[in-house]
Design a protein around this motif. Structure first.
Motif, PDB file in Angstrom:
ATOM      1  N   ARG A  64       0.969  -1.169  -0.204  1.00 31.09           N
ATOM      2  CA  ARG A  64       0.023   0.044  -0.124  1.00 31.09           C
ATOM      3  C   ARG A  64       0.951   1.373   0.157  1.00 31.09           C
ATOM      4  NH1 ARG A  64      -2.865   2.931   4.575  1.00 31.09           N
ATOM      5  NH2 ARG A  64      -2.236   0.935   5.960  1.00 31.09           N
ATOM      6  N   ALA A  91      -5.602   2.035  -2.428  1.00 35.14           N
ATOM      7  CA  ALA A  91      -5.972   2.980  -1.553  1.00 35.14           C
ATOM      8  C   ALA A  91      -4.515   3.787  -1.025  1.00 35.14           C
ATOM      9  CB  ALA A  91      -6.429   2.433  -0.131  1.00 35.14           C
ATOM     10  N   SER A  93      -2.260   6.486   0.827  1.00 29.77           N
ATOM     11  CA  SER A  93      -2.155   7.175   2.241  1.00 29.77           C
ATOM     12  C   SER A  93      -1.024   8.400   2.214  1.00 29.77           C
ATOM     13  CB  SER A  93      -1.591   6.211   3.277  1.00 29.77           C
ATOM     14  OG  SER A  93      -2.835   5.186   3.296  1.00 29.77           O
ATOM     15  N   VAL A 120      -2.615   6.142   9.063  1.00 28.44           N
ATOM     16  CA  VAL A 120      -2.081   5.439   7.860  1.00 28.44           C
ATOM     17  C   VAL A 120      -2.431   3.931   8.404  1.00 28.44           C
ATOM     18  CG1 VAL A 120      -0.185   4.535   6.834  1.00 28.44           C
ATOM     19  CG2 VAL A 120      -0.596   7.030   6.865  1.00 28.44           C
ATOM     20  N   GLY A 123      -6.518   3.612  10.088  1.00 25.33           N
ATOM     21  CA  GLY A 123      -7.623   4.489   9.267  1.00 25.33           C
ATOM     22  C   GLY A 123      -8.389   3.470   8.465  1.00 25.33           C
ATOM     23  N   VAL A 124      -9.368   4.377   7.707  1.00 28.58           N
ATOM     24  CA  VAL A 124      -9.933   3.437   7.094  1.00 28.58           C
ATOM     25  C   VAL A 124     -10.003   4.358   5.564  1.00 28.58           C
ATOM     26  CG1 VAL A 124     -11.814   2.425   8.760  1.00 28.58           C
ATOM     27  CG2 VAL A 124     -12.093   4.798   7.536  1.00 28.58           C
ATOM     28  N   GLU A 125     -10.322   3.455   4.404  1.00 21.42           N
ATOM     29  CA  GLU A 125     -10.375   4.112   3.050  1.00 21.42           C
ATOM     30  C   GLU A 125     -11.751   4.906   2.895  1.00 21.42           C
ATOM     31  OE1 GLU A 125     -10.071   2.662  -1.676  1.00 21.42           O
ATOM     32  OE2 GLU A 125      -9.939   1.038   0.020  1.00 21.42           O
ATOM     33  N   THR A 288      -6.745   6.977   2.704  1.00 20.12           N
ATOM     34  CA  THR A 288      -6.827   6.657   4.008  1.00 20.12           C
ATOM     35  C   THR A 288      -7.002   7.730   4.930  1.00 20.12           C
ATOM     36  OG1 THR A 288      -5.564   4.650   3.770  1.00 20.12           O
ATOM     37  CG2 THR A 288      -5.922   4.978   5.837  1.00 20.12           C
TER      38      THR A 288
END
Length: 293
Positions: A64, A91, A93, A120, A123-125, A288
Protein backbone atom coordinates in the motif's frame (compact mmCIF):
# COMPACT_ATOMS: atom_id res chain seq x y z
CA UNK A 1 17.07 6.25 -5.03
CA UNK A 2 17.62 4.60 -1.66
CA UNK A 3 15.41 1.67 -0.63
CA UNK A 4 15.38 0.27 2.89
CA UNK A 5 13.46 -2.85 3.95
CA UNK A 6 12.15 -2.82 7.52
CA UNK A 7 9.93 -5.03 9.67
CA UNK A 8 7.75 -7.73 8.10
CA UNK A 9 4.35 -7.71 9.80
CA UNK A 10 1.13 -8.72 8.05
CA UNK A 11 0.46 -5.48 6.15
CA UNK A 12 3.12 -4.18 3.79
CA UNK A 13 3.59 -0.48 3.09
CA UNK A 14 5.60 1.31 0.43
CA UNK A 15 6.66 4.57 2.07
CA UNK A 16 7.82 7.11 -0.51
CA UNK A 17 9.44 10.17 1.05
CA UNK A 18 9.32 13.24 -1.17
CA UNK A 19 12.77 14.88 -1.45
CA UNK A 20 11.32 18.31 -0.60
CA UNK A 21 10.01 16.90 2.70
CA UNK A 22 13.44 15.48 3.55
CA UNK A 23 15.08 18.84 2.95
CA UNK A 24 12.46 20.98 4.66
CA UNK A 25 11.62 18.93 7.77
CA UNK A 26 13.87 15.95 8.32
CA UNK A 27 12.72 15.52 11.92
CA UNK A 28 9.07 15.03 10.91
CA UNK A 29 10.17 12.54 8.26
CA UNK A 30 12.11 10.58 10.89
CA UNK A 31 9.08 10.53 13.23
CA UNK A 32 6.82 9.31 10.41
CA UNK A 33 9.25 6.50 9.54
CA UNK A 34 9.49 5.41 13.19
CA UNK A 35 5.70 5.30 13.72
CA UNK A 36 4.99 3.52 10.43
CA UNK A 37 7.85 1.05 10.82
CA UNK A 38 6.69 0.11 14.32
CA UNK A 39 3.16 -0.68 13.14
CA UNK A 40 3.56 -2.41 9.78
CA UNK A 41 5.99 -3.99 7.38
CA UNK A 42 7.59 -1.18 5.43
CA UNK A 43 9.73 -0.67 2.37
CA UNK A 44 11.20 2.83 2.46
CA UNK A 45 11.99 4.69 -0.77
CA UNK A 46 13.95 7.94 -0.86
CA UNK A 47 13.65 9.20 -4.45
CA UNK A 48 15.86 12.08 -5.57
CA UNK A 49 13.37 13.52 -8.07
CA UNK A 50 10.04 13.08 -9.90
CA UNK A 51 11.31 10.27 -12.16
CA UNK A 52 12.44 8.12 -9.24
CA UNK A 53 9.22 9.01 -7.40
CA UNK A 54 7.24 7.64 -10.36
CA UNK A 55 9.36 4.47 -10.60
CA UNK A 56 8.89 3.76 -6.89
CA UNK A 57 5.11 3.90 -7.21
CA UNK A 58 5.14 1.77 -10.36
CA UNK A 59 7.15 -0.97 -8.59
CA UNK A 60 5.05 -1.06 -5.43
CA UNK A 61 3.64 -4.54 -6.14
CA UNK A 62 1.02 -5.42 -3.51
CA UNK A 63 2.30 -2.87 -1.01
CA UNK A 64 0.00 0.00 0.00
CA UNK A 65 1.59 3.32 -1.05
CA UNK A 66 2.20 5.96 1.60
CA UNK A 67 3.42 9.40 0.53
CA UNK A 68 5.38 11.47 3.03
CA UNK A 69 5.32 15.00 1.66
CA UNK A 70 3.26 18.09 0.98
CA UNK A 71 0.24 18.78 -1.24
CA UNK A 72 2.32 18.69 -4.42
CA UNK A 73 3.64 15.22 -3.57
CA UNK A 74 0.08 13.99 -2.95
CA UNK A 75 -1.08 15.46 -6.27
CA UNK A 76 1.86 13.88 -8.09
CA UNK A 77 1.01 10.46 -6.66
CA UNK A 78 -2.68 10.67 -7.61
CA UNK A 79 -1.84 11.93 -11.11
CA UNK A 80 0.62 9.08 -11.68
CA UNK A 81 -1.82 6.42 -10.49
CA UNK A 82 -4.57 7.97 -12.63
CA UNK A 83 -2.32 8.03 -15.69
CA UNK A 84 -1.71 4.29 -15.30
CA UNK A 85 -5.40 3.67 -14.55
CA UNK A 86 -4.57 2.19 -11.15
CA UNK A 87 -6.63 4.42 -8.85
CA UNK A 88 -9.59 2.04 -8.66
CA UNK A 89 -7.64 -0.71 -6.95
CA UNK A 90 -5.26 1.38 -4.87
CA UNK A 91 -5.89 3.10 -1.52
CA UNK A 92 -3.42 5.93 -1.10
CA UNK A 93 -2.16 7.21 2.25
CA UNK A 94 -0.32 10.44 3.07
CA UNK A 95 1.64 11.85 5.98
CA UNK A 96 1.72 15.61 5.35
CA UNK A 97 5.19 17.10 5.74
CA UNK A 98 6.21 20.44 4.27
CA UNK A 99 4.94 23.97 3.88
CA UNK A 100 1.85 23.54 1.65
CA UNK A 101 -0.64 21.33 3.50
CA UNK A 102 -3.99 23.05 2.92
CA UNK A 103 -5.19 20.45 0.39
CA UNK A 104 -4.42 17.51 2.68
CA UNK A 105 -6.15 19.30 5.55
CA UNK A 106 -9.25 19.99 3.46
CA UNK A 107 -9.46 16.29 2.55
CA UNK A 108 -9.53 15.32 6.23
CA UNK A 109 -5.92 14.18 6.70
CA UNK A 110 -4.41 15.12 10.09
CA UNK A 111 -1.51 17.53 9.65
CA UNK A 112 0.27 16.40 12.83
CA UNK A 113 2.95 13.87 11.92
CA UNK A 114 2.15 11.29 14.61
CA UNK A 115 -1.63 11.56 14.12
CA UNK A 116 -1.26 11.24 10.34
CA UNK A 117 1.01 8.20 10.64
CA UNK A 118 -1.39 6.55 13.09
CA UNK A 119 -4.23 7.21 10.63
CA UNK A 120 -2.22 5.38 7.95
CA UNK A 121 -2.04 2.34 10.24
CA UNK A 122 -5.49 2.44 11.87
CA UNK A 123 -7.64 4.47 9.47
CA UNK A 124 -10.15 3.45 6.84
CA UNK A 125 -10.28 4.00 3.10
CA UNK A 126 -12.66 6.71 1.91
CA UNK A 127 -13.56 6.87 -1.76
CA UNK A 128 -13.43 10.41 -3.09
CA UNK A 129 -14.53 12.19 -6.24
CA UNK A 130 -11.99 13.30 -8.80
CA UNK A 131 -12.28 15.96 -11.47
CA UNK A 132 -10.51 14.92 -14.66
CA UNK A 133 -9.95 17.36 -17.52
CA UNK A 134 -9.68 16.79 -21.25
CA UNK A 135 -5.86 16.75 -21.06
CA UNK A 136 -6.01 13.93 -18.45
CA UNK A 137 -5.12 16.31 -15.61
CA UNK A 138 -6.67 15.74 -12.20
CA UNK A 139 -8.17 18.02 -9.55
CA UNK A 140 -8.62 16.72 -5.99
CA UNK A 141 -10.07 19.83 -4.40
CA UNK A 142 -11.03 23.05 -6.19
CA UNK A 143 -10.06 25.13 -9.20
CA UNK A 144 -10.30 28.85 -9.85
CA UNK A 145 -10.14 31.19 -12.83
CA UNK A 146 -8.26 33.51 -12.73
CA UNK A 147 -5.80 31.76 -10.44
CA UNK A 148 -5.14 33.06 -6.98
CA UNK A 149 -1.49 33.84 -6.37
CA UNK A 150 0.12 30.73 -4.86
CA UNK A 151 1.62 30.95 -1.40
CA UNK A 152 5.41 30.78 -1.52
CA UNK A 153 6.59 27.22 -0.86
CA UNK A 154 10.27 28.02 -0.47
CA UNK A 155 12.55 30.96 -0.39
CA UNK A 156 12.50 32.99 -3.58
CA UNK A 157 15.48 34.46 -5.39
CA UNK A 158 17.59 36.89 -3.38
CA UNK A 159 16.35 40.43 -3.50
CA UNK A 160 18.32 42.87 -5.59
CA UNK A 161 20.41 45.21 -3.48
CA UNK A 162 18.82 48.56 -2.77
CA UNK A 163 20.74 51.13 -4.83
CA UNK A 164 20.00 53.73 -2.14
CA UNK A 165 21.56 51.56 0.59
CA UNK A 166 24.61 49.73 -0.77
CA UNK A 167 26.18 47.29 1.67
CA UNK A 168 29.21 48.65 3.51
CA UNK A 169 30.89 51.95 2.60
CA UNK A 170 28.92 54.34 4.85
CA UNK A 171 30.78 57.25 3.26
CA UNK A 172 29.29 56.29 -0.11
CA UNK A 173 25.76 56.27 1.35
CA UNK A 174 26.38 59.77 2.74
CA UNK A 175 27.53 61.07 -0.66
CA UNK A 176 24.54 59.51 -2.41
CA UNK A 177 22.17 61.07 0.09
CA UNK A 178 23.71 64.47 -0.60
CA UNK A 179 23.37 63.97 -4.38
CA UNK A 180 19.69 63.02 -3.98
CA UNK A 181 19.00 66.25 -2.13
CA UNK A 182 20.50 68.22 -5.02
CA UNK A 183 19.23 66.17 -7.96
CA UNK A 184 15.69 64.80 -7.48
CA UNK A 185 15.44 61.13 -8.39
CA UNK A 186 12.47 60.53 -10.74
CA UNK A 187 9.83 58.18 -9.43
CA UNK A 188 9.38 54.93 -11.32
CA UNK A 189 6.60 54.94 -13.87
CA UNK A 190 3.29 53.38 -12.91
CA UNK A 191 3.55 51.34 -16.09
CA UNK A 192 6.44 49.39 -14.57
CA UNK A 193 4.19 47.82 -11.96
CA UNK A 194 2.71 44.40 -12.65
CA UNK A 195 -0.84 44.78 -13.94
CA UNK A 196 -3.68 43.55 -11.78
CA UNK A 197 -5.71 40.71 -13.34
CA UNK A 198 -8.72 42.19 -15.09
CA UNK A 199 -12.15 40.81 -15.94
CA UNK A 200 -12.32 37.75 -18.15
CA UNK A 201 -14.74 37.09 -21.00
CA UNK A 202 -15.51 33.41 -20.78
CA UNK A 203 -18.26 31.01 -21.72
CA UNK A 204 -19.07 28.65 -18.86
CA UNK A 205 -21.24 25.61 -19.56
CA UNK A 206 -22.50 23.19 -16.92
CA UNK A 207 -23.84 19.87 -18.22
CA UNK A 208 -24.20 21.46 -21.67
CA UNK A 209 -26.17 24.52 -20.53
CA UNK A 210 -24.55 27.95 -20.82
CA UNK A 211 -24.36 29.69 -17.46
CA UNK A 212 -22.52 32.80 -18.67
CA UNK A 213 -21.42 33.81 -22.17
CA UNK A 214 -18.65 35.91 -23.69
CA UNK A 215 -20.68 39.12 -23.58
CA UNK A 216 -20.68 39.08 -19.75
CA UNK A 217 -17.26 39.82 -18.19
CA UNK A 218 -16.59 37.91 -15.00
CA UNK A 219 -14.25 38.49 -12.08
CA UNK A 220 -13.84 34.84 -11.08
CA UNK A 221 -15.03 31.32 -11.73
CA UNK A 222 -14.61 28.62 -9.08
CA UNK A 223 -15.43 24.91 -9.24
CA UNK A 224 -15.32 22.63 -6.19
CA UNK A 225 -16.69 19.22 -5.12
CA UNK A 226 -20.25 19.21 -3.82
CA UNK A 227 -22.50 16.17 -3.42
CA UNK A 228 -21.28 12.76 -4.57
CA UNK A 229 -20.45 12.94 -8.26
CA UNK A 230 -21.41 16.62 -8.50
CA UNK A 231 -19.35 19.81 -8.77
CA UNK A 232 -20.50 23.19 -7.47
CA UNK A 233 -19.84 26.12 -9.83
CA UNK A 234 -19.79 29.77 -8.74
CA UNK A 235 -19.36 32.66 -11.17
CA UNK A 236 -18.86 36.23 -9.98
CA UNK A 237 -19.90 38.68 -12.73
CA UNK A 238 -18.26 42.09 -12.95
CA UNK A 239 -20.41 44.49 -10.93
CA UNK A 240 -21.30 48.01 -12.01
CA UNK A 241 -22.52 50.06 -9.09
CA UNK A 242 -24.26 47.59 -6.78
CA UNK A 243 -22.48 44.29 -6.27
CA UNK A 244 -23.74 41.62 -8.67
CA UNK A 245 -25.01 38.37 -7.17
CA UNK A 246 -22.94 35.28 -7.99
CA UNK A 247 -24.31 32.76 -10.46
CA UNK A 248 -24.52 29.26 -8.98
CA UNK A 249 -24.95 25.86 -10.60
CA UNK A 250 -24.19 22.19 -10.04
CA UNK A 251 -23.34 19.48 -12.52
CA UNK A 252 -21.03 16.68 -13.57
CA UNK A 253 -19.38 18.37 -16.56
CA UNK A 254 -18.00 21.92 -16.63
CA UNK A 255 -16.59 23.51 -19.80
CA UNK A 256 -14.86 26.90 -19.85
CA UNK A 257 -13.86 28.55 -23.12
CA UNK A 258 -12.98 31.97 -24.48
CA UNK A 259 -9.82 34.03 -24.64
CA UNK A 260 -6.62 32.41 -23.41
CA UNK A 261 -6.92 31.94 -19.65
CA UNK A 262 -5.01 30.37 -16.81
CA UNK A 263 -6.51 28.39 -13.95
CA UNK A 264 -5.34 27.21 -10.55
CA UNK A 265 -6.23 23.59 -9.80
CA UNK A 266 -5.38 22.66 -6.20
CA UNK A 267 -1.81 24.00 -5.90
CA UNK A 268 -0.88 24.11 -9.60
CA UNK A 269 -1.40 26.98 -12.05
CA UNK A 270 -1.94 25.76 -15.64
CA UNK A 271 -2.51 27.38 -19.01
CA UNK A 272 -2.96 29.48 -20.94
CA UNK A 273 -5.66 27.51 -22.76
CA UNK A 274 -8.64 28.47 -24.91
CA UNK A 275 -10.96 25.76 -23.64
CA UNK A 276 -10.97 23.14 -20.92
CA UNK A 277 -13.57 20.60 -19.81
CA UNK A 278 -13.68 18.95 -16.39
CA UNK A 279 -15.73 15.83 -15.63
CA UNK A 280 -16.47 14.64 -12.09
CA UNK A 281 -15.77 10.95 -11.54
CA UNK A 282 -17.56 9.72 -8.46
CA UNK A 283 -15.50 7.72 -5.96
CA UNK A 284 -12.59 7.54 -8.39
CA UNK A 285 -9.80 7.39 -5.82
CA UNK A 286 -9.30 6.17 -2.26
CA UNK A 287 -7.58 7.96 0.63
CA UNK A 288 -6.92 6.52 4.08
CA UNK A 289 -8.43 8.77 6.76
CA UNK A 290 -8.98 8.45 10.52
CA UNK A 291 -11.96 6.26 11.36
CA UNK A 292 -15.11 8.29 11.97
CA UNK A 293 -14.33 11.07 9.48
Amino acid sequence: MAEVATSTTSEQLLVVVDPVARRSDGESVRIAKDVLGAGAGMKLCLPDGPEEFARALARRGSRRPVVVGDDRALLRAVALLHRHRELAGCALSVVPVGGALSLARSLGVPTGTVAAARAVLDGVERRMDLMVDDSDGVVLGALRIPPLSPSPVGAGPPAAPDPGHPPGHPWLRTCQSLVRTLVPVPRPSRLAAAPEPGPSRLRVEVDGETLVDLNQPVEAVSVSPSAAGIASVEIRPVSVGAEASPLLAEGRTVTVSGAHFRYRADTVVSGPVRTRTWVVREGAWGLTLPAGR
